[in-house]
Design a protein around this motif. Structure first.
Motif, short mmCIF file in Angstrom:
data_model
loop_
_atom_site.label_atom_id
_atom_site.label_comp_id
_atom_site.label_asym_id
_atom_site.label_seq_id
_atom_site.Cartn_x
_atom_site.Cartn_y
_atom_site.Cartn_z
N GLN A 16 0.88 -1.36 -0.13
CA GLN A 16 0.00 0.14 -0.18
C GLN A 16 0.52 1.25 -0.16
OE1 GLN A 16 -2.72 -0.48 3.47
NE2 GLN A 16 -4.30 -1.17 2.16
N SER A 17 2.15 1.21 0.41
CA SER A 17 2.76 2.22 0.40
C SER A 17 4.30 2.01 -0.18
CB SER A 17 3.23 2.70 1.78
OG SER A 17 3.69 1.69 2.61
N ASP A 96 -4.17 2.71 10.02
CA ASP A 96 -5.04 1.78 9.27
C ASP A 96 -4.69 0.36 9.34
OD1 ASP A 96 -3.07 2.32 7.45
OD2 ASP A 96 -4.58 2.36 5.73
N GLY A 117 -1.09 12.66 8.68
CA GLY A 117 -0.65 12.37 7.39
C GLY A 117 0.59 11.98 6.90
N GLN A 120 2.04 7.99 2.97
CA GLN A 120 1.34 8.58 1.76
C GLN A 120 0.59 6.90 1.24
OE1 GLN A 120 1.34 11.49 0.34
NE2 GLN A 120 -0.41 10.60 -1.14
N ARG A 121 -0.52 7.05 0.66
CA ARG A 121 -1.10 5.90 0.02
C ARG A 121 -1.55 6.30 -1.31
NH1 ARG A 121 0.36 3.13 4.07
NH2 ARG A 121 -0.98 2.08 5.50
N ASN A 123 -1.48 8.22 -4.59
CA ASN A 123 -1.15 9.54 -4.97
C ASN A 123 -1.60 10.72 -4.29
OD1 ASN A 123 0.43 8.82 -7.28
ND2 ASN A 123 -1.24 8.73 -8.41
N THR A 124 -2.80 10.42 -3.66
CA THR A 124 -3.55 11.44 -2.81
C THR A 124 -3.81 11.22 -1.24
OG1 THR A 124 -5.62 10.42 -3.51
CG2 THR A 124 -4.79 12.28 -4.71
N GLU A 125 -4.25 9.93 -0.87
CA GLU A 125 -4.55 9.50 0.49
C GLU A 125 -3.53 9.57 1.33
OE1 GLU A 125 -7.14 6.39 2.84
OE2 GLU A 125 -6.31 5.57 0.93
N LYS A 126 -3.56 10.15 2.55
CA LYS A 126 -2.54 10.34 3.56
C LYS A 126 -3.09 9.72 4.80
CE LYS A 126 0.20 14.10 1.94
NZ LYS A 126 1.07 15.36 2.03
N ILE A 127 -2.24 8.86 5.61
CA ILE A 127 -2.89 8.15 6.69
C ILE A 127 -1.82 8.46 7.94
CG2 ILE A 127 -2.98 5.87 7.83
CD1 ILE A 127 -4.89 6.36 5.53
#
Length: 137
Positions: A16-17, A96, A117, A120-121, A123-127
């Motif tokens: 995922q990363s 997550d 944040g 990075q997942r 191009n856009t999602e930050k966890i």
């Protein structure tokens, strides 16, 4: 274990990363404070500086997951950190990543901070990262 071995397992485990490259591992292992325990199929990479240890990454190849290897790596890196003089251990985990959080809690870690944040997942999602700690003494 070579940096290439570590990178291959890391890439298989972290889909995922961005997985770490062989060069990333080589650079870290060139540092006298960085140590690795385990095997090419399941390992923990950590640093000990003064009395504090930090788990940098832990990975188990998907073909070997659910066999207790991560728990063994957790035990082994903490034992080595104690031998090197550490009295406190820290790590961070993606908010997550529930299986990893459960493992760390079983090993005595408790949340102590949060990094918004951090991971990075795509191009856009930050966890968020949850920072967890425990005493080693």
């Amino acid at each position: 274990m070579t940096p290439q071995d570590l990178a291959q397992t890391h890439a298989a485990a972290f889909t995922q990363s961005r997985p770490w490259t062989a060069q990333d591992f080589a650079d870290l292992l060139a540092n006298r404070f960085t140590h690795v325990v385990g095997t090419a199929e399941a390992f923990a990479l950590f640093q000990v500086i003064l009395d504090e240890a930090e788990l940098l990454t832990i990975a188990t190849h998907p073909d070997r997951q659910r066999q207790g290897l991560a728990r063994i790596c957790m035990h082994d890196w903490q034992a080595k950190a104690i031998q090197l003089g550490a009295t406190r251990a820290l790590l961070d985990v993606a908010a997550d990543n529930l299986p990893a959080i459960a493992l760390y809690e079983r090993c005595g870690y408790v949340p102590c901070a949060r990094r918004k944040g951090y991971y990075q997942r795509g191009n856009t999602e930050k966890i968020d990262a949850i920072v967890m700690a425990r005493d080693l003494a």
